[in-house]
Design a protein around this motif. Sequence first.
Motif, PDB file in Angstrom:
ATOM      1  N   GLN A   8       0.829  -1.218   0.000  1.00 21.26           N
ATOM      2  CA  GLN A   8       0.000   0.000   0.000  1.00 21.26           C
ATOM      3  C   GLN A   8       0.860   1.265   0.000  1.00 21.26           C
ATOM      4  O   GLN A   8       0.626   2.170  -0.789  1.00 21.26           O
ATOM      5  CB  GLN A   8      -0.922  -0.016   1.220  1.00 21.26           C
ATOM      6  CG  GLN A   8      -1.753   1.257   1.361  1.00 21.26           C
ATOM      7  CD  GLN A   8      -2.564   1.280   2.640  1.00 21.26           C
ATOM      8  OE1 GLN A   8      -2.585   0.305   3.404  1.00 21.26           O
ATOM      9  NE2 GLN A   8      -3.232   2.388   2.888  1.00 21.26           N
ATOM     10  N   GLY A  64       0.624   0.654  -3.743  1.00 22.18           N
ATOM     11  CA  GLY A  64      -0.828   0.618  -3.815  1.00 22.18           C
ATOM     12  C   GLY A  64      -1.412   1.990  -4.091  1.00 22.18           C
ATOM     13  O   GLY A  64      -2.383   2.126  -4.844  1.00 22.18           O
ATOM     14  N   TYR A  92      -3.750   3.171  -7.058  1.00 21.53           N
ATOM     15  CA  TYR A  92      -4.970   3.953  -6.793  1.00 21.53           C
ATOM     16  C   TYR A  92      -5.018   5.161  -7.727  1.00 21.53           C
ATOM     17  O   TYR A  92      -6.024   5.413  -8.395  1.00 21.53           O
ATOM     18  CB  TYR A  92      -4.919   4.370  -5.329  1.00 21.53           C
ATOM     19  CG  TYR A  92      -6.042   5.203  -4.773  1.00 21.53           C
ATOM     20  CD1 TYR A  92      -6.253   6.502  -5.210  1.00 21.53           C
ATOM     21  CD2 TYR A  92      -6.874   4.703  -3.775  1.00 21.53           C
ATOM     22  CE1 TYR A  92      -7.267   7.276  -4.675  1.00 21.53           C
ATOM     23  CE2 TYR A  92      -7.891   5.467  -3.231  1.00 21.53           C
ATOM     24  CZ  TYR A  92      -8.082   6.765  -3.679  1.00 21.53           C
ATOM     25  OH  TYR A  92      -9.076   7.533  -3.142  1.00 21.53           O
ATOM     26  N   ASN A 116      -8.664  -1.339   1.687  1.00 24.29           N
ATOM     27  CA  ASN A 116      -7.553  -2.268   1.893  1.00 24.29           C
ATOM     28  C   ASN A 116      -7.648  -3.478   0.973  1.00 24.29           C
ATOM     29  O   ASN A 116      -6.631  -4.070   0.609  1.00 24.29           O
ATOM     30  CB  ASN A 116      -7.529  -2.744   3.353  1.00 24.29           C
ATOM     31  CG  ASN A 116      -6.909  -1.705   4.257  1.00 24.29           C
ATOM     32  OD1 ASN A 116      -6.182  -0.829   3.776  1.00 24.29           O
ATOM     33  ND2 ASN A 116      -7.186  -1.786   5.537  1.00 24.29           N
ATOM     34  N   TYR A 165      -5.918  -2.733  -2.134  1.00 22.22           N
ATOM     35  CA  TYR A 165      -4.464  -2.823  -1.970  1.00 22.22           C
ATOM     36  C   TYR A 165      -3.991  -4.278  -1.980  1.00 22.22           C
ATOM     37  O   TYR A 165      -2.925  -4.595  -2.496  1.00 22.22           O
ATOM     38  CB  TYR A 165      -4.028  -2.112  -0.679  1.00 22.22           C
ATOM     39  CG  TYR A 165      -4.207  -0.607  -0.744  1.00 22.22           C
ATOM     40  CD1 TYR A 165      -3.736   0.117  -1.847  1.00 22.22           C
ATOM     41  CD2 TYR A 165      -4.852   0.093   0.266  1.00 22.22           C
ATOM     42  CE1 TYR A 165      -3.906   1.484  -1.920  1.00 22.22           C
ATOM     43  CE2 TYR A 165      -5.020   1.463   0.203  1.00 22.22           C
ATOM     44  CZ  TYR A 165      -4.549   2.154  -0.898  1.00 22.22           C
ATOM     45  OH  TYR A 165      -4.715   3.517  -0.978  1.00 22.22           O
ATOM     46  N   ASN A 202      -1.470  -5.909  -4.659  1.00 20.84           N
ATOM     47  CA  ASN A 202      -0.311  -6.689  -4.198  1.00 20.84           C
ATOM     48  C   ASN A 202      -0.195  -7.982  -4.995  1.00 20.84           C
ATOM     49  O   ASN A 202       0.873  -8.325  -5.519  1.00 20.84           O
ATOM     50  CB  ASN A 202      -0.493  -6.972  -2.699  1.00 20.84           C
ATOM     51  CG  ASN A 202       0.640  -7.774  -2.079  1.00 20.84           C
ATOM     52  OD1 ASN A 202       0.734  -8.971  -2.305  1.00 20.84           O
ATOM     53  ND2 ASN A 202       1.480  -7.119  -1.314  1.00 20.84           N
TER      54      ASN A 202
END
Lengths: 337, 445
Positions: free
Chosen positions: B217, B221, B225, B405, B408, B412
């Motif tokens: 993140q 991440g 985003y 999350n 994220y 990943n």
Amino acid sequence: MTAPLGAARRRSEAEPSVKRPSRDAAEPAVTGAARLDAPSSAPRTMHGRFTPYLFLLPYLVVFGVFGLLPVFLGLWLSLHQWDFQLPNKPFVGLDNYKELFQSDSLVFSDWWESVRATAIFTVLSVPLLVVLPLGMALLLNRSFPGRTFFRAVYFAPYVLGVAVIGLLWRFLLDANLGFVNHLLGLVGLPSDTPWVTATPWAWVSLVGVTVWWTCGFNAVIYLAGLQDIPAELYEAATMDGATRWDKFRHVTLPGLRPVLLFVITTTILASANMFGQSYLITQGAPGNETRTVVSYIVERGLAQNDAGRAAAMSIVLTLMLIVVSVANFRIFRYRED
Amino acid sequence: MTTTPADLSRRRLLGLSLGLGAAAALGVAACGNDDKSSSSGAGNGGKDYTGPKVSLNLWNGFTGGDGDIFKKLVDQFNTEHSNIAITVATYRWEDYYAKLPGAVSSGNGPDIAVMHMDQLATFAARKVIQPVDDVASALGLSESDFAATVWKGGMYNNKRYGIPLDMHPVGFYYNKALMQQAGLDPNKPPTNRSELEQALAALKGKGIQGFWMSPFQFTGGMTGYSLVYQFGGSLYNNDATKATFNSPEAVEAVTWAAKLVTDGHSPANVGQDADYLALKSNKNAFNVNGIWQINDLKKSPEIQWGVAAVPQIGSKKSVWANSHNFTIVQQPKGSDANKVSASKVFINWLSEHSLDWAAGGQVPARNSVREDPKFKELTEVNTLAAELPDAAFPPAAAGIGDVTNLFYTAFNEAVLGKKQPKQALDDGVAKADKLLEDNRKKYGT
């Protein structure tokens, strides 16, 4: 077993007639004391019927408040949708438990992925943590110069906190900037192993770090156990022409059985409760593959304020561990018979 | 003279117990306080405070260099206001958000809390913070004073819960030494997709992996985003009831990020923070990272670096951004009107002094402060302030942080090559929709 190492050893050397020190010796001593106590009525007038309970009370209060009460609160929480900050905490019956077994629920896939992660870690780490420390203890039990130094060296990592070892190894094991890959590169081995971001390497790292970190502790327990095995048993075995392996198989291992049971049980429980290492070193990556059960429970219960589901998961984990521990005790008792 | 038991007559005992009962009843009533009855209307909304001396506790998560600047500002406030004394406590953000609700419900919480914009709705729904509409109206603050998204982000159920302090987007950090090595102009960082791809090709020609893509993140991440919004996608639909980060645009965006690895512009398996550390140690040329790194980089004069707006890789400009907000905490035993009005004075004061806060590496939320010539002197921070009109702030919905999350996690898996980007994002969205549904049930919205 928990006597100071040196003292235990000296005692067995000085008093060769002492047979089984810890458990067997303790029993006759207690019954003897009780028998002596029985005829004389004088001590009885010294205390009332509740005296023993009063002595137990302080611990009982502490255990009740910090041990039993949380267990029952956890059971209670697990039957609710529980965010302690929200006014409505609806009773949901067994829904939190059912969800763990319904494939279309919010938590099903994450829960079982975390169970799988914990199982993999436990299966890989427990044999190593039972066998390696035993070998270390056997070596450290012999007399050679610098023995105390080596005992300290092997035990040293255990005194470090999980935050310290976690952060340390995360940087050492970094795939691109880490020292481990740098060293491997110097000796001509592949220098791009993804130690913390891909399986199976992440498991190798987590198990390796845990073994490095905690094997000293198990070794110390074994060492204490080894020093409780009376020396004359080895002497007798030598007289009978036993080889070194025979002595290990028929004297050392049976002598260590209670210690072994203790080590295996506590190691399984510790491995099944693994949290800090994966939380800090792999951060659950890749994806959530190395996120353990405890890690997931913490995330749901404390970060997402979903105490009800987290409590249900904790209780299911506890039940699983009870089954494993009971099986463990059964196997060892069976052998004893 | 001592009181004998006889003095404690039946009548007095009766009176005493009645009094206790009444006090208990009052206590219960106070516990039942909610938005309507609590004294959030205390004072004149923060213009000034003339009551008796009060001491206030303030909690924040400014553990970096920004924390020192914040403390300096609080000291200045304390010297200027003889009847208000503020004590600051700083925790790591994760610990802070976990700790705050428990502290508040046990009556040990702070009076003022600093909070990220995407946490406001969650904490408002959980009754940890109280509305501050009157601060806004008394101070004459309105949407036109702030960036619109940030101002709207402070609303939950038609009430205002946060007064924005700052905004912090991600920026594009570049290593000038490596750019020179590859024959690129170190003062002209790439601004769009073709310039970036040319620069990466040039770096690759010199054996440099130019754009390390972290799967975590922070801040891989966040790069993902930003790209989702740049390619025209969005993490959620308009009212944040459905996750949409598996749209074709989002898949394209995440695929672009993951392809940096397969194309050899990034090593595989970049660890947490390794992308940024590599930029600092002349191994990585480009890194999308938070505005908060400016002060960290300034500490190392040997590094030749620059920061620019994130290049436009998709069809429009956009970056991840978040905002720090001031909130007033609910008190389970009922709020002290003096403390609440003193808190409001502080919030207003710091909001007006947010130019000093900008030195901490944050963009002030107030438009007037951003237009101040002194702010323009903060070159790097000012560069990134230009990104804000196009920034993609997280939506304001209770429990949304946990859902984001899941994006994220999908990112990943995609960057680590664990799953194809589309597969990872589809799986993430399926889970996200279930969590959104669960949140609706939980928070009753």
